[in-house]
Design a protein around this motif. Structure first.
Motif, mmCIF file in Angstrom:
data_model
loop_
_atom_site.group_PDB
_atom_site.id
_atom_site.type_symbol
_atom_site.label_atom_id
_atom_site.label_comp_id
_atom_site.label_asym_id
_atom_site.label_seq_id
_atom_site.Cartn_x
_atom_site.Cartn_y
_atom_site.Cartn_z
ATOM 1 N N PHE A 80 34.210 44.572 30.624
ATOM 2 C CA PHE A 80 33.001 44.206 30.368
ATOM 3 C C PHE A 80 32.193 43.353 29.848
ATOM 4 N N LEU A 81 33.202 43.076 28.803
ATOM 5 C CA LEU A 81 32.859 42.042 27.571
ATOM 6 C C LEU A 81 33.150 40.476 28.153
ATOM 7 N N SER A 82 34.629 40.422 29.224
ATOM 8 C CA SER A 82 34.662 39.315 29.894
ATOM 9 C C SER A 82 33.020 38.863 31.171
ATOM 10 N N ILE A 83 32.896 40.017 31.463
ATOM 11 C CA ILE A 83 32.184 40.178 32.608
ATOM 12 C C ILE A 83 30.523 38.974 31.728
ATOM 13 N N SER A 84 30.464 39.987 30.873
ATOM 14 C CA SER A 84 29.089 40.058 30.055
ATOM 15 C C SER A 84 29.372 38.594 29.587
ATOM 16 N N SER A 85 30.279 38.095 29.130
ATOM 17 C CA SER A 85 30.014 37.168 28.264
ATOM 18 C C SER A 85 29.920 35.486 29.638
ATOM 19 N N ALA A 86 31.168 35.827 30.655
ATOM 20 C CA ALA A 86 30.409 35.367 31.244
ATOM 21 C C ALA A 86 29.163 34.753 32.339
ATOM 22 N N TRP A 87 28.042 35.789 31.948
ATOM 23 C CA TRP A 87 26.522 36.029 32.247
ATOM 24 C C TRP A 87 26.522 35.061 30.875
ATOM 25 N N ALA A 88 26.866 35.537 29.270
ATOM 26 C CA ALA A 88 26.516 34.542 28.591
ATOM 27 C C ALA A 88 26.419 33.238 28.525
ATOM 28 N N PHE A 89 27.432 32.419 28.572
ATOM 29 C CA PHE A 89 27.315 31.125 28.633
ATOM 30 C C PHE A 89 26.790 30.332 30.060
ATOM 31 N N THR A 90 26.628 31.403 31.220
ATOM 32 C CA THR A 90 25.176 30.544 32.407
ATOM 33 C C THR A 90 23.729 30.498 31.553
ATOM 34 N N LEU A 91 23.516 31.733 30.678
ATOM 35 C CA LEU A 91 22.512 31.684 30.613
ATOM 36 C C LEU A 91 21.887 30.887 29.202
ATOM 37 N N ASN A 92 23.090 30.469 28.393
ATOM 38 C CA ASN A 92 23.071 29.794 27.401
ATOM 39 C C ASN A 92 22.669 30.477 26.522
ATOM 40 N N ALA A 93 22.905 32.046 26.212
ATOM 41 C CA ALA A 93 22.960 33.156 24.742
ATOM 42 C C ALA A 93 24.051 32.832 24.048
ATOM 43 N N SER A 94 23.682 33.322 22.590
ATOM 44 C CA SER A 94 24.697 32.892 21.973
ATOM 45 C C SER A 94 25.153 34.211 21.455
ATOM 46 N N LEU A 95 24.571 35.401 21.598
ATOM 47 C CA LEU A 95 25.191 36.805 21.038
ATOM 48 C C LEU A 95 25.611 37.299 22.613
ATOM 49 N N VAL A 96 26.599 37.891 22.316
ATOM 50 C CA VAL A 96 27.126 39.338 23.766
ATOM 51 C C VAL A 96 27.045 40.568 22.471
ATOM 52 N N ALA A 97 26.668 41.714 23.396
ATOM 53 C CA ALA A 97 26.608 42.731 22.446
ATOM 54 C C ALA A 97 26.830 44.362 23.146
ATOM 55 N N TYR A 98 27.923 45.043 22.712
ATOM 56 C CA TYR A 98 27.832 46.317 22.709
ATOM 57 C C TYR A 98 27.965 47.251 22.078
ATOM 58 N N GLY A 99 27.592 48.502 22.591
ATOM 59 C CA GLY A 99 27.352 49.359 21.711
ATOM 60 C C GLY A 99 28.537 50.403 20.601
ATOM 61 N N ALA A 100 29.450 49.498 20.441
ATOM 62 C CA ALA A 100 30.471 50.579 19.537
ATOM 63 C C ALA A 100 29.908 50.200 18.168
ATOM 64 N N HIS A 101 30.564 51.603 17.037
ATOM 65 C CA HIS A 101 30.177 51.480 15.715
ATOM 66 C C HIS A 101 31.136 52.330 15.402
ATOM 67 N N THR A 102 31.424 52.629 14.120
ATOM 68 C CA THR A 102 31.986 53.354 13.174
ATOM 69 C C THR A 102 32.347 54.588 13.406
ATOM 70 N N GLY A 103 32.008 55.070 13.932
ATOM 71 C CA GLY A 103 32.201 56.226 14.667
ATOM 72 C C GLY A 103 33.782 56.106 15.607
ATOM 73 N N ASP A 104 33.480 54.877 16.687
ATOM 74 C CA ASP A 104 34.715 54.988 17.362
ATOM 75 C C ASP A 104 35.930 54.056 17.191
ATOM 76 N N LYS A 105 36.170 54.824 15.662
ATOM 77 C CA LYS A 105 37.755 54.015 15.038
ATOM 78 C C LYS A 105 39.301 54.670 16.400
ATOM 79 N N HIS A 106 38.960 54.744 17.061
ATOM 80 C CA HIS A 106 39.480 56.082 18.058
ATOM 81 C C HIS A 106 40.102 55.201 18.959
ATOM 82 N N TYR A 107 39.205 54.312 18.985
ATOM 83 C CA TYR A 107 39.201 53.916 20.142
ATOM 84 C C TYR A 107 39.770 52.115 20.198
ATOM 85 N N PRO A 108 40.695 51.860 20.435
ATOM 86 C CA PRO A 108 41.334 50.544 20.246
ATOM 87 C C PRO A 108 39.995 49.240 20.486
#
Length: 224
Positions: A99-127
């Motif tokens: 997800f982040l690879s594709i999102s970052s490719a879009w971000a670079f083309t948009l000249n965006a400075s941030l790529v975000a996803y909703g992972a939070h501290t409760g997601d510690k089981h997910y590497p």
């Protein structure tokens, strides 16, 4: 206003992450259809993209990933049962990296400075939710565009998550309630694709617990 691309599933975490960021960024949402059982989250993503005023919202079909994943995890397998508490069978191999690879490719083309996803501290089981993973991916992606960044054709990106900022799921819910009010209960967390949340899968249980911790009466409709 600076631009940000956010992985936008239609779940409570990504919707609340948008609520958290929307005052600081012009937001571009990207939703992935990767063969998951929970198609209802895509319907929710479309609705909340409009409600939250995303500048653009793209739904990307990467359904071929289901063939690659096969029965390796319960979220794409048609044969495996979804557990009520965390088991490693829930982990979809490096799903967030895809997800982040594709999102970052879009971000670079948009000249965006941030790529975000909703992972939070409760997601510690997910590497692939942990801050250490996001930091390393951020370094790798910026290295992959280093010539463009140094020549000022591209902006360096930061991969942001609530987890990197020390925010829990209940913290996100509190932030989301301020912006969304009761419409927050229309987000989709369930791993199944039924009319209402099943109320028994790991994700539904995490949702229930987070609302309790946040001190918010949960008005989500559950089957159980």
């Amino acid at each position: 206003m600076k631009k940000a691309v956010i992985v936008f599933s239609g779940g409570v975490d990504s919707v609340c992450a948008v609520s958290y960021l929307k005052s600081k960024y012009e937001l571009y949402g990207i939703t992935f259809s990767y063969g998951q059982k929970a198609n209802s989250e895509i319907v929710a993503a479309k609705s909340f993209a409009k409600k939250l005023g995303l500048k653009q919202h793209k739904i990307i079909d990467i359904g071929f990933m289901k063939d690659l994943y096969g029965n390796s995890n319960v979220l794409t397998s048609s044969k495996r049962k979804i557990p009520s508490k965390f088991e490693y069978s829930i982990v979809v191999p490096i799903r967030n990296a895809v997800f982040l690879s594709i999102s970052s490719a879009w971000a670079f083309t948009l000249n965006a400075s941030l790529v975000a996803y909703g992972a939070h501290t409760g997601d510690k089981h997910y590497p692939d939710c942990r801050p250490n993973f996001a930091k390393k991916l951020e370094v790798a992606f910026n290295q992959g565009e280093i010539d463009g960044i140094e020549s000022k054709l591209r902006k360096k990106i930061e991969i942001w998550s609530p987890y990197r900022q020390g925010l829990s799921k209940s913290d996100l819910l509190k932030s989301g309630m301020k912006v969304l009010g009761n419409s927050i209960f229309k987000t989709w967390s369930c791993y199944s694709s039924k009319k209402y949340h099943c109320g028994v899968c790991e994700s539904c249980n995490n949702r229930k617990n987070a609302f309790t911790k946040a001190g918010i009466t949960d008005k989500t409709k559950y089957l159980k």
